[in-house]
Structure formats: structure tokens, C-alpha cells
Scaffold this motif. Structure first.
Motif, PDB file in Angstrom:
ATOM      1  N   ASP A  39       0.754   1.669  -1.144  1.00  0.00           N
ATOM      2  CA  ASP A  39      -0.608   1.751  -1.259  1.00  0.00           C
ATOM      3  C   ASP A  39      -1.157   2.491  -1.956  1.00  0.00           C
ATOM      4  O   ASP A  39      -0.872   4.146  -0.700  1.00  0.00           O
ATOM      5  CB  ASP A  39      -1.610   1.504   0.499  1.00  0.00           C
ATOM      6  N   ALA A  53       2.278  -5.458  -4.081  1.00  0.00           N
ATOM      7  CA  ALA A  53       1.474  -4.733  -5.349  1.00  0.00           C
ATOM      8  C   ALA A  53      -0.060  -6.249  -5.623  1.00  0.00           C
ATOM      9  O   ALA A  53      -0.842  -5.751  -5.621  1.00  0.00           O
ATOM     10  CB  ALA A  53       1.696  -3.820  -6.110  1.00  0.00           C
ATOM     11  N   GLU A  54       1.171  -7.108  -5.930  1.00  0.00           N
ATOM     12  CA  GLU A  54      -0.290  -8.739  -5.883  1.00  0.00           C
ATOM     13  C   GLU A  54      -0.207  -8.858  -5.170  1.00  0.00           C
ATOM     14  O   GLU A  54      -2.395  -8.920  -4.870  1.00  0.00           O
ATOM     15  CB  GLU A  54       0.833  -9.658  -6.391  1.00  0.00           C
ATOM     16  N   SER A 110       4.670  -2.344   1.875  1.00  0.00           N
ATOM     17  CA  SER A 110       4.141  -2.638   1.054  1.00  0.00           C
ATOM     18  C   SER A 110       2.717  -1.337   1.794  1.00  0.00           C
ATOM     19  O   SER A 110       2.178  -1.021   0.706  1.00  0.00           O
ATOM     20  CB  SER A 110       3.070  -3.629   1.582  1.00  0.00           C
ATOM     21  N   ARG A 122      -1.318  -6.420  -2.542  1.00  0.00           N
ATOM     22  CA  ARG A 122      -2.279  -6.032  -1.525  1.00  0.00           C
ATOM     23  C   ARG A 122      -3.476  -5.847  -2.837  1.00  0.00           C
ATOM     24  O   ARG A 122      -5.201  -5.320  -2.074  1.00  0.00           O
ATOM     25  CB  ARG A 122      -1.596  -4.167  -1.923  1.00  0.00           C
ATOM     26  N   THR A 123      -3.780  -6.226  -4.433  1.00  0.00           N
ATOM     27  CA  THR A 123      -4.540  -6.350  -5.333  1.00  0.00           C
ATOM     28  C   THR A 123      -5.070  -7.575  -4.413  1.00  0.00           C
ATOM     29  O   THR A 123      -6.939  -7.816  -4.500  1.00  0.00           O
ATOM     30  CB  THR A 123      -3.815  -6.639  -6.170  1.00  0.00           C
ATOM     31  N   ALA A 124      -4.885  -8.251  -3.922  1.00  0.00           N
ATOM     32  CA  ALA A 124      -6.098  -9.963  -3.915  1.00  0.00           C
ATOM     33  C   ALA A 124      -6.298  -9.408  -1.936  1.00  0.00           C
ATOM     34  O   ALA A 124      -7.639 -10.342  -2.195  1.00  0.00           O
ATOM     35  CB  ALA A 124      -4.890 -10.841  -3.542  1.00  0.00           C
ATOM     36  N   ARG A 159      -5.755  -7.713   2.162  1.00  0.00           N
ATOM     37  CA  ARG A 159      -5.043  -6.904   2.736  1.00  0.00           C
ATOM     38  C   ARG A 159      -4.820  -7.283   3.954  1.00  0.00           C
ATOM     39  O   ARG A 159      -3.815  -6.834   5.015  1.00  0.00           O
ATOM     40  CB  ARG A 159      -5.974  -5.744   4.477  1.00  0.00           C
ATOM     41  N   ASP A 200      -4.217   3.726  -1.730  1.00  0.00           N
ATOM     42  CA  ASP A 200      -5.231   5.040  -1.412  1.00  0.00           C
ATOM     43  C   ASP A 200      -4.377   5.342   0.558  1.00  0.00           C
ATOM     44  O   ASP A 200      -5.313   6.178   0.289  1.00  0.00           O
ATOM     45  CB  ASP A 200      -6.064   3.351  -0.280  1.00  0.00           C
ATOM     46  N   ASP A 225      -1.116  -3.585   3.888  1.00  0.00           N
ATOM     47  CA  ASP A 225      -2.182  -2.353   3.685  1.00  0.00           C
ATOM     48  C   ASP A 225      -1.823  -1.402   4.958  1.00  0.00           C
ATOM     49  O   ASP A 225      -1.439  -1.842   5.750  1.00  0.00           O
ATOM     50  CB  ASP A 225      -3.484  -3.186   3.573  1.00  0.00           C
TER      51      ASP A 225
END
Length: 412
Positions: free
Chosen positions: A328, A20-21, A324, A23-25, A27, A330, A44
Motif C-alpha cells: 500500500d 494494485a487495481e 496487498s 487498491r485503486t478501486a 479498500r 499510503d 488496504d
């Protein structure tokens, strides 16, 4: 994240938090493993699908064995290990998962009849029989390990049945596969020892089938060698691949799904599943939620190119995190919620593109039968007090439990 991801104890304790960290930072991120491998990790969903079909990212035997050909060994011991690896590795990685067309096409063609819809359907009765035999031995036990006493031996028995490997070898197969299935974290010494053990197990069986064929896949592979369709190395490594992948994915599918049902507050209960007969929906959501394959095997860049604003150099290794990608937001709404009513289609649990898992239909069938049989036999199954401290197997490629202790409240 600017610093490379370390596949260490903190990662294995809670990969979901780290994913999660990440994906925030961004792809795509750099990774580094304790055995010296480094490369790129894709987290991603959209980028994962893109990478899995990108012709510039290919499977090779060196990558499959966890070898970075750009790194030259230094010192006598390192050079000696490299020479030994160069001799042993081809016996374990000369299979379709480490090949691109036309070799991949040729090798997959030999196996495809054994994983056709008709062939899979014919396995349903043997799978049910093996599941019944295992459950029979568990009925009188107040507690048992749902992974090591059921989820593991069932698929090992099934793939051994398909191949024609004696069932008394299944414990040995399981131990060897724990090393060979994860070259990202295994040491060269572990890989060498496991490779020799696997070859010692398989070569006598292949010689026997060459002389006296039976009605099994191992015999068909021996015949293909006589016809010049496969080499001995390709047969050994193909059988090793099927033994490993043929049970690792299904073991994890069964164990991970059972954990969700018994422990996860967002999951359905056994009673709800029995009443609704939604085992297939349960399996598909489980494949998305806790996929048995955490990441793909390594790919290698054949040329320099830009991927999501990052320069991928020729020879760089790339991992795609299926776990991961399946979380996602999205792609999947509220991805951290387990919901068997959701449309889970499009998940990447078995990969995507050319190297989509050939045994995916078999894993789904085994998972459905295994869970149906278990829920029917133990409708009041629950976790023991010690099982609440879930221990995941330290693996980059696979996502599975080391054990799952459960309590059979109806045992007399």
C-alpha cells in the motif's frame, strides 16, 4: 470493482497487478473461489490493521475448515460430504488459530514456552547443522532446485525436530500441508483425504509419547492432555498446525528472498549482502515485499456492521490480504521497489493483534541462517535459463514458489 474477484489462474499468475487495481478501486472487495466460498477481501493497509483487531471479526473452526454455515447442503452426496467433514474437521482445526479467548489464551499458553526467546536461541545450533547437511549434498551438483532441495526440507526438518516427528516423515508432511494450508481453493474431497492422512500420521505418535515421553513438544502436549489442559483433538490439530505453518512460512521466506536477490533488478547481489552483512535487513524487506503469507485465514462476522461504507452481514467471511497491505503506497513509499535500506517496520507479514504468528521469531532465525549458509557456500549462484519463468504456487493464503532452479557455477 463491482464484480467479485475470482481466485483463478490469472490471479495466481500476477497477484500484484490485481492487488494494485483493487487498491485503486477501493479498500474492500467481494471475492469468490472456485470451490464455492465467497466473502470480502481487504486490500488496504490501514483497514487491514483495523480488521485484524476488530472483535466483530472472529476465528472459528468452521471458517478455518472453509465451511460457510449459512449454506445448507442439498442432495444426498452433498449431505454425506458435510457429515464426514463435520466429523473430520474438528481433528484439524481445534487449535489456537481457530479460537478466540479464553480458548485461544489457554492453547497459546501451552505452546509459548517452546517459542520463547530462550527456546528459539537454543535451536540455532541444530538449524545450522541441518543447513550444513543439506548444503553438503548440493555442493557437487551443477544445478538444483533451491526450493524443493533446500528451502523446503530445512524448515520441515526443524519443526519435526521441535515436535519430535521422525524425519523420515517430512516428505509426507509437506505433501499433506499443501492441501490443508489453503481451504479457500481446496476441494472437500482433497481436504478430507489430507485430513485422514494427517490423523493417521499423528495419532500413533501421540499414543507413543503418552506411554514413553521424550524431550520434545509432542511429549509436552501429551502430558498436557493427561493434566486435562488439552483434549486429544486439540493436540492433533495443534501438531498439524505447527507442522504446516512451521514450514510453509519459512520455506516461502527463503525461496522468495532468494528469488529477489537472484532475479529482481531492484534487489541486492549476493556479493553486496556478504560485504555489508545485512541479512536481517534483507529478511525484513523481503517479508514486506513478498510476504510468505499472502493472506490471513478466514474470519467471520459475528454481527452486521459497516466497514468502509460496505455492509458486512452476520456470518460473512473476511480475508485480509497481507501481501496487498504491504504494498500500500499510503504506508510504504515506492512499495514495488525492493529496498533493504528502508524502514520496513509495521509490515503485516506475520499478521497483527491476537493472532500474530507465534513462530515469527523462529521463521526469522531459520531464514537468516539458511540464507547466510547458502550465500557463503555458493557466492556465484545464479538462476538457470528455465528459472526465469517463475511459477508461483496456486494459493490464496500462502505466497511461495513451486520451484526455483539455480546454477552452481563452482561445482566441479
Amino acid at each position: 470493482m463491482s464484480t467479485p474477484i475470482e481466485f483463478d489462474a490469472s490471479f495466481f499468475e500476477d497477484p500484484w497487478k490485481i492487488y494494485a487495481e483493487l487498491r485503486t478501486a477501493g479498500r474492500i472487495h467481494r471475492f469468490r473461489s472456485e470451490n464455492g466460498l465467497d466473502g470480502w477481501l481487504i486490500t488496504d493497509y490501514a483497514l487491514a490493521r483495523q480488521a485484524l483487531v476488530d472483535p466483530r471479526l472472529v476465528k472459528t473452526q468452521d471458517a478455518m475448515a472453509g465451511v460457510d454455515i449459512r449454506v445448507r447442503p442439498r442432495g444426498f452426496r452433498a449431505r454425506t460430504r458435510a457429515r464426514i467433514r463435520q466429523w473430520t474437521a474438528p481433528w484439524l482445526v481445534s487449535h489456537l488459530l481457530a479460537a478466540e479467548p479464553p480458548e485461544h489464551t489457554r492453547l497459546r499458553k501451552v505452546l509459548q514456552p517452546h517459542f520463547s526467546p530462550r527456546a528459539i536461541a537454543e535451536l540455532e545450533d541444530p538449524i545450522r547443522r541441518y543447513a550444513d547437511e543439506l548444503i553438503c549434498g548440493l555442493r557437487t551438483r551443477a544445478t538444483f532446485d533451491a526450493v524443493n532441495d533446500y528451502a523446503l526440507p530445512l524448515p520441515v526438518t526443524v519443526i519435526s525436530h521441535i515436535l519430535g516427528v521422525p524425519l523420515d516423515k517430512r516428505d509426507r508432511v509437506a505433501q499433506i500441508s499443501k492441501v490443508l494450508s489453503d481451504v479457500v481453493i481446496a476441494t472437500p474431497q482433497q481436504l478430507r483425504s489430507a485430513g485422514i492422512s494427517m490423523a493417521a500420521l499423528l495419532l500413533p505418535l501421540i499414543r507413543e509419547r503418552s506411554r514413553r515421553p521424550k524431550n520434545d513438544l509432542l511429549s509436552d502436549l501429551a502430558v498436557s492432555r493427561a493434566r486435562g489442559e488439552m483434549t486429544l483433538r486439540e493436540i492433533v490439530s495443534t501438531v498439524a498446525l505447527l507442522l504446516i505453518a512451521g514450514h510453509e512460512t519459512t520455506t516461502n521466506l527463503i525461496g522468495n528472498t532468494l528469488l529477489t536477490v537472484l532475479y529482481d533488478p531492484t534487489g541486492p547481489t549476493i556479493a553486496e549482502l556478504t560485504a555489508s552483512a545485512r541479512i536481517d535487513a534483507l529478511i525484513e524487506e523481503s517479508l514486506r515485499y513478498r510476504p510468505p503469507l499472502q493472506s490471513t485465514t478466514l474470519r467471520v462476522a459475528t454481527e452486521p456492521f459497516t466497514l468502509d461504507r460496505h455492509i458486512i452481514d452476520k456470518g460473512d467471511m473476511v480475508l485480509v490480504s497481507l501481501a496487498s497491505a504491504n504494498h500500500d503506497p499510503d504506508k510504504f513509499h515506492s512499495p514495488d521497489t525492493f529496498d533493504i535500506t528502508r524502514d520496513s517496520r509495521g509490515h503485516l507479514a506475520f499478521g497483527h493483534g491476537l493472532h500474530h504468528c507465534i513462530g515469527a521469531p523462529l521463521a526469522r532465525l531459520e531464514g537468516r541462517i539458511a540464507l547466510e549458509k547458502l550465500f557463503d557456500a555458493f557466492p556465484d549462484l545464479r538462476l538457470t535459463a528455465t528459472a526465469t519463468a517463475v511459477r508461483w504456487r496456486p494459493s490464496v493464503n500462502f505466497l511461495g514458489l513451486q520451484s526455483l532452479m539455480v546454477e552452481n557455477t563452482s561445482a566441479g
